[in-house]
Motif scaffolding. Structure first.
Motif, PDB file in Angstrom:
ATOM      1  N   GLU A   1       0.832  -1.208   0.000  1.00  0.00           N
ATOM      2  CA  GLU A   1       0.000   0.000   0.000  1.00  0.00           C
ATOM      3  C   GLU A   1       0.861   1.250   0.000  1.00  0.00           C
ATOM      4  O   GLU A   1       0.584   2.205  -0.739  1.00  0.00           O
ATOM      5  CB  GLU A   1      -0.921   0.013   1.226  1.00  0.00           C
ATOM      6  CG  GLU A   1      -2.050  -0.989   1.162  1.00  0.00           C
ATOM      7  CD  GLU A   1      -2.818  -1.086   2.467  1.00  0.00           C
ATOM      8  OE1 GLU A   1      -4.040  -1.306   2.379  1.00  0.00           O
ATOM      9  OE2 GLU A   1      -2.223  -0.965   3.557  1.00  0.00           O
ATOM     10  N   ILE A   2       1.893   1.254   0.816  1.00  0.00           N
ATOM     11  CA  ILE A   2       2.784   2.416   0.872  1.00  0.00           C
ATOM     12  C   ILE A   2       3.438   2.653  -0.485  1.00  0.00           C
ATOM     13  O   ILE A   2       3.495   3.781  -0.975  1.00  0.00           O
ATOM     14  CB  ILE A   2       3.845   2.251   1.983  1.00  0.00           C
ATOM     15  CG1 ILE A   2       3.169   2.318   3.351  1.00  0.00           C
ATOM     16  CG2 ILE A   2       4.938   3.307   1.857  1.00  0.00           C
ATOM     17  CD1 ILE A   2       4.083   1.957   4.511  1.00  0.00           C
TER      18      ILE A   2
ATOM     19  N   LEU B   1       7.590  14.056   0.814  1.00  0.00           N
ATOM     20  CA  LEU B   1       8.786  14.147  -0.026  1.00  0.00           C
ATOM     21  C   LEU B   1      10.023  13.676   0.732  1.00  0.00           C
ATOM     22  O   LEU B   1      11.052  13.394   0.136  1.00  0.00           O
ATOM     23  CB  LEU B   1       8.969  15.573  -0.544  1.00  0.00           C
ATOM     24  CG  LEU B   1       7.890  16.004  -1.544  1.00  0.00           C
ATOM     25  CD1 LEU B   1       7.974  17.490  -1.816  1.00  0.00           C
ATOM     26  CD2 LEU B   1       7.991  15.204  -2.821  1.00  0.00           C
ATOM     27  N   LYS B   2       9.924  13.556   2.045  1.00  0.00           N
ATOM     28  CA  LYS B   2      11.008  13.022   2.878  1.00  0.00           C
ATOM     29  C   LYS B   2      10.985  11.494   2.929  1.00  0.00           C
ATOM     30  O   LYS B   2      11.860  10.883   3.513  1.00  0.00           O
ATOM     31  CB  LYS B   2      10.908  13.569   4.306  1.00  0.00           C
ATOM     32  CG  LYS B   2      11.150  15.043   4.419  1.00  0.00           C
ATOM     33  CD  LYS B   2      12.605  15.320   4.202  1.00  0.00           C
ATOM     34  CE  LYS B   2      12.930  16.765   4.545  1.00  0.00           C
ATOM     35  NZ  LYS B   2      14.353  17.031   4.374  1.00  0.00           N
ATOM     36  N   HIS B   3       9.968  10.878   2.301  1.00  0.00           N
ATOM     37  CA  HIS B   3       9.822   9.428   2.325  1.00  0.00           C
ATOM     38  C   HIS B   3      11.101   8.718   1.899  1.00  0.00           C
ATOM     39  O   HIS B   3      11.471   7.690   2.469  1.00  0.00           O
ATOM     40  CB  HIS B   3       8.663   9.012   1.420  1.00  0.00           C
ATOM     41  CG  HIS B   3       8.548   7.537   1.223  1.00  0.00           C
ATOM     42  ND1 HIS B   3       8.059   6.699   2.200  1.00  0.00           N
ATOM     43  CD2 HIS B   3       8.890   6.753   0.185  1.00  0.00           C
ATOM     44  CE1 HIS B   3       8.105   5.456   1.751  1.00  0.00           C
ATOM     45  NE2 HIS B   3       8.592   5.468   0.532  1.00  0.00           N
TER      46      HIS B   3
ATOM     47  N   ALA C   1      17.583   6.165   7.446  1.00  0.00           N
ATOM     48  CA  ALA C   1      17.587   6.699   8.809  1.00  0.00           C
ATOM     49  C   ALA C   1      16.546   5.960   9.641  1.00  0.00           C
ATOM     50  O   ALA C   1      15.606   5.391   9.119  1.00  0.00           O
ATOM     51  CB  ALA C   1      17.269   8.190   8.781  1.00  0.00           C
ATOM     52  N   ASP C   2      16.716   6.015  10.909  1.00  0.00           N
ATOM     53  CA  ASP C   2      15.776   5.364  11.825  1.00  0.00           C
ATOM     54  C   ASP C   2      14.701   6.375  12.213  1.00  0.00           C
ATOM     55  O   ASP C   2      14.664   6.853  13.341  1.00  0.00           O
ATOM     56  CB  ASP C   2      16.519   4.839  13.049  1.00  0.00           C
ATOM     57  CG  ASP C   2      15.628   4.017  13.955  1.00  0.00           C
ATOM     58  OD1 ASP C   2      14.616   3.472  13.470  1.00  0.00           O
ATOM     59  OD2 ASP C   2      15.943   3.924  15.157  1.00  0.00           O
ATOM     60  N   LEU C   3      13.845   6.715  11.240  1.00  0.00           N
ATOM     61  CA  LEU C   3      12.772   7.670  11.482  1.00  0.00           C
ATOM     62  C   LEU C   3      11.434   6.955  11.344  1.00  0.00           C
ATOM     63  O   LEU C   3      11.231   6.192  10.401  1.00  0.00           O
ATOM     64  CB  LEU C   3      12.818   8.815  10.458  1.00  0.00           C
ATOM     65  CG  LEU C   3      14.057   9.701  10.483  1.00  0.00           C
ATOM     66  CD1 LEU C   3      14.015  10.679   9.316  1.00  0.00           C
ATOM     67  CD2 LEU C   3      14.140  10.446  11.802  1.00  0.00           C
TER      68      LEU C   3
END
Length: 115
Positions: free
Chosen positions: A18-19, A45-47, A53-55
């Motif tokens: 889905e993502i 847009l940061k996807h 990174a661990d976000l």
């Protein structure tokens, strides 16, 4: 349109499939709007940084980032893709629009029209 910044909103969370589908639709709409002369911003847009990174991808994490961006925009455009009416992020962004008096428009990627 000159000088106006449009905040793009779309659902994010879901299964990996889905993502992936949602982000593909998001990128295609963003490109189309840019071709039409829109200046767009979005936390989505940061996807592309998430694999590096661990976000977290949760609304709770991105709420403040979203609010800072959105508070500086002239409008919000909701991309009407699967999941948008129930997305915690989109609903939160709509609440922020109400807080700041920011108008909301809806974009259908299938018809390429605003409603």
């Amino acid at each position: 349109m000159q000088g106006k910044i449009s905040y793009l909103a779309a659902p994010y969370s879901g299964t990996p499939e889905e993502i992936s589908k949602r982000m593909e639709a998001f990128y295609l709409v963003d490109a189309e709007l840019m071709r039409l002369g829109y200046f767009t911003v979005s936390p989505l847009l940061k996807h592309a940084t998430l694999p590096y990174a661990d976000l977290p991808g949760s609304w709770e994490y991105w709420k403040e980032y979203s609010e800072v961006l959105l508070s500086r925009c002239s409008e919000m455009i909701i991309i009407m893709i699967d999941g948008w009416p129930t997305s915690n992020g989109v609903l939160g962004e709509m609440a922020l629009c109400a807080k700041y008096g920011i108008p909301i428009r809806y974009y259908d990627p299938e018809t390429k029209e605003f409603s």
